[in-house]
Write a protein that holds these residues in place. Sequence first.
Motif, PDB file in Angstrom:
ATOM      1  N   MET A   1       0.843  -1.168   0.000  1.00 36.17           N
ATOM      2  CA  MET A   1       0.000   0.000   0.000  1.00 36.17           C
ATOM      3  C   MET A   1       0.893   1.237   0.000  1.00 36.17           C
ATOM      4  N   LEU A   2       0.663   2.128  -0.931  1.00 34.98           N
ATOM      5  CA  LEU A   2       1.437   3.348  -1.033  1.00 34.98           C
ATOM      6  C   LEU A   2       0.673   4.494  -0.385  1.00 34.98           C
ATOM      7  N   LEU A   3       1.232   5.048   0.672  1.00 35.66           N
ATOM      8  CA  LEU A   3       0.635   6.193   1.344  1.00 35.66           C
ATOM      9  C   LEU A   3       1.583   7.373   1.227  1.00 35.66           C
ATOM     10  N   SER A   4       1.011   8.552   1.120  1.00 36.04           N
ATOM     11  CA  SER A   4       1.825   9.759   1.098  1.00 36.04           C
ATOM     12  C   SER A   4       2.410   9.982   2.494  1.00 36.04           C
ATOM     13  N   LEU A   5       3.371  10.876   2.595  1.00 36.04           N
ATOM     14  CA  LEU A   5       3.961  11.182   3.897  1.00 36.04           C
ATOM     15  C   LEU A   5       2.905  11.674   4.874  1.00 36.04           C
ATOM     16  N   ARG A   6       1.990  12.485   4.395  1.00 39.41           N
ATOM     17  CA  ARG A   6       0.908  13.015   5.234  1.00 39.41           C
ATOM     18  C   ARG A   6       0.052  11.888   5.803  1.00 39.41           C
ATOM     19  N   LEU A   7      -0.339  10.932   4.960  1.00 35.46           N
ATOM     20  CA  LEU A   7      -1.185   9.832   5.421  1.00 35.46           C
ATOM     21  C   LEU A   7      -0.400   8.840   6.277  1.00 35.46           C
ATOM     22  N   LYS A   8       0.886   8.682   6.025  1.00 35.56           N
ATOM     23  CA  LYS A   8       1.713   7.830   6.884  1.00 35.56           C
ATOM     24  C   LYS A   8       1.773   8.409   8.292  1.00 35.56           C
ATOM     25  N   ARG A   9       1.920   9.724   8.372  1.00 41.97           N
ATOM     26  CA  ARG A   9       1.951  10.384   9.686  1.00 41.97           C
ATOM     27  C   ARG A   9       0.599  10.235  10.383  1.00 41.97           C
ATOM     28  N   GLU A  10      -0.482  10.344   9.627  1.00 41.97           N
ATOM     29  CA  GLU A  10      -1.823  10.171  10.190  1.00 41.97           C
ATOM     30  C   GLU A  10      -1.981   8.757  10.757  1.00 41.97           C
ATOM     31  N   LEU A  11      -1.510   7.764  10.027  1.00 45.09           N
ATOM     32  CA  LEU A  11      -1.588   6.385  10.488  1.00 45.09           C
ATOM     33  C   LEU A  11      -0.723   6.179  11.735  1.00 45.09           C
ATOM     34  N   LYS A  12       0.445   6.782  11.750  1.00 47.82           N
ATOM     35  CA  LYS A  12       1.332   6.685  12.910  1.00 47.82           C
ATOM     36  C   LYS A  12       0.678   7.323  14.137  1.00 47.82           C
ATOM     37  N   THR A  13      -0.031   8.422  13.943  1.00 51.40           N
ATOM     38  CA  THR A  13      -0.732   9.097  15.039  1.00 51.40           C
ATOM     39  C   THR A  13      -1.861   8.221  15.567  1.00 51.40           C
ATOM     40  N   ILE A  14      -2.645   7.642  14.675  1.00 51.84           N
ATOM     41  CA  ILE A  14      -3.739   6.761  15.099  1.00 51.84           C
ATOM     42  C   ILE A  14      -3.188   5.562  15.862  1.00 51.84           C
ATOM     43  N   ALA A  15      -2.103   4.980  15.355  1.00 50.97           N
ATOM     44  CA  ALA A  15      -1.493   3.824  16.025  1.00 50.97           C
ATOM     45  C   ALA A  15      -1.021   4.191  17.433  1.00 50.97           C
ATOM     46  N   ALA A  16      -0.407   5.352  17.578  1.00 48.88           N
ATOM     47  CA  ALA A  16       0.058   5.792  18.897  1.00 48.88           C
ATOM     48  C   ALA A  16      -1.118   5.982  19.847  1.00 48.88           C
ATOM     49  N   MET A  17      -2.201   6.566  19.351  1.00 49.53           N
ATOM     50  CA  MET A  17      -3.392   6.775  20.190  1.00 49.53           C
ATOM     51  C   MET A  17      -4.012   5.444  20.614  1.00 49.53           C
ATOM     52  N   VAL A  18      -4.068   4.499  19.698  1.00 45.44           N
ATOM     53  CA  VAL A  18      -4.644   3.190  20.014  1.00 45.44           C
ATOM     54  C   VAL A  18      -3.786   2.470  21.046  1.00 45.44           C
TER      55      VAL A  18
ATOM     56  N   ARG B   1      -9.024   2.481   5.489  1.00 39.67           N
ATOM     57  CA  ARG B   1      -9.770   3.715   5.203  1.00 39.67           C
ATOM     58  C   ARG B   1      -8.821   4.817   4.751  1.00 39.67           C
ATOM     59  N   LEU B   2      -7.683   4.948   5.416  1.00 35.62           N
ATOM     60  CA  LEU B   2      -6.712   5.974   5.017  1.00 35.62           C
ATOM     61  C   LEU B   2      -6.156   5.718   3.624  1.00 35.62           C
ATOM     62  N   SER B   3      -5.928   4.456   3.296  1.00 33.43           N
ATOM     63  CA  SER B   3      -5.369   4.145   1.978  1.00 33.43           C
ATOM     64  C   SER B   3      -6.347   4.474   0.854  1.00 33.43           C
ATOM     65  N   ARG B   4      -7.626   4.512   1.178  1.00 30.35           N
ATOM     66  CA  ARG B   4      -8.650   4.817   0.166  1.00 30.35           C
ATOM     67  C   ARG B   4      -9.190   6.243   0.265  1.00 30.35           C
ATOM     68  N   CYS B   5      -8.573   7.057   1.090  1.00 32.27           N
ATOM     69  CA  CYS B   5      -9.060   8.424   1.292  1.00 32.27           C
ATOM     70  C   CYS B   5      -8.978   9.220  -0.015  1.00 32.27           C
ATOM     71  N   PRO B   6     -10.101   9.786  -0.461  1.00 33.80           N
ATOM     72  CA  PRO B   6     -10.082  10.536  -1.715  1.00 33.80           C
ATOM     73  C   PRO B   6      -9.357  11.876  -1.612  1.00 33.80           C
ATOM     74  N   PHE B   7      -9.134  12.370  -0.398  1.00 36.73           N
ATOM     75  CA  PHE B   7      -8.519  13.684  -0.227  1.00 36.73           C
ATOM     76  C   PHE B   7      -6.993  13.638  -0.241  1.00 36.73           C
ATOM     77  N   LYS B   8      -6.413  12.463  -0.002  1.00 40.71           N
ATOM     78  CA  LYS B   8      -4.957  12.255  -0.023  1.00 40.71           C
ATOM     79  C   LYS B   8      -4.217  13.332   0.772  1.00 40.71           C
ATOM     80  N   GLU B   9      -3.316  14.064   0.140  1.00 40.96           N
ATOM     81  CA  GLU B   9      -2.506  15.084   0.811  1.00 40.96           C
ATOM     82  C   GLU B   9      -3.327  16.258   1.349  1.00 40.96           C
ATOM     83  N   LYS B  10      -4.488  16.509   0.782  1.00 41.83           N
ATOM     84  CA  LYS B  10      -5.305  17.655   1.189  1.00 41.83           C
ATOM     85  C   LYS B  10      -6.198  17.328   2.378  1.00 41.83           C
ATOM     86  N   LYS B  11      -6.051  16.142   2.918  1.00 41.88           N
ATOM     87  CA  LYS B  11      -6.900  15.656   3.992  1.00 41.88           C
ATOM     88  C   LYS B  11      -6.737  16.475   5.268  1.00 41.88           C
ATOM     89  N   THR B  12      -7.856  16.776   5.901  1.00 37.75           N
ATOM     90  CA  THR B  12      -7.836  17.340   7.243  1.00 37.75           C
ATOM     91  C   THR B  12      -7.906  16.156   8.208  1.00 37.75           C
TER      92      THR B  12
END
Length: 122
Positions: free
Chosen positions: A1-18, A47-58
């Motif tokens: 799965m290819l994630l942008s740097l922004r989405l990788k950071r988002e996933l890392k944040t979710i993992a830390a919270m969990v 869900r993050l890998s399929r996000c239509p907003f990609k880098e522009k995601k809030t």
Amino acid sequence: MLLSLRLKRELKTIAAMVKIFCSNHHDCPKGAVCESCAEFLEYAEKRLSRCPFKEKKTTCGKCTIHCYNKVMQDKAKQVMRYSGPKMLWNHPILAFFHLLDGRRKTVEFRSCRQAVKNDQVK
């Protein structure tokens, strides 16, 4: 799965919270997660890998389309309400970037879809 740097950071944040949530609620050793939390993390990653907003995601809380199903959305709220304040001590850099991402302007789905079409044409 290819994630942008922004989405990788988002996933890392979710993992830390969990991990914070699970270690304090499910009798898991610090840094480990139980089976239900692991399923939630896997769901969040899909869900993050399929996000239509990609880098522009809030942040997901401010998203205009809410792609999580109701059960997972409730789990995300529970995890984030508990872990959010603790992130400042445990992962201050991720917390800072999460706050910045939350201040991004939300993008309407239609305009995002049009932007994706325009990128494909070029």
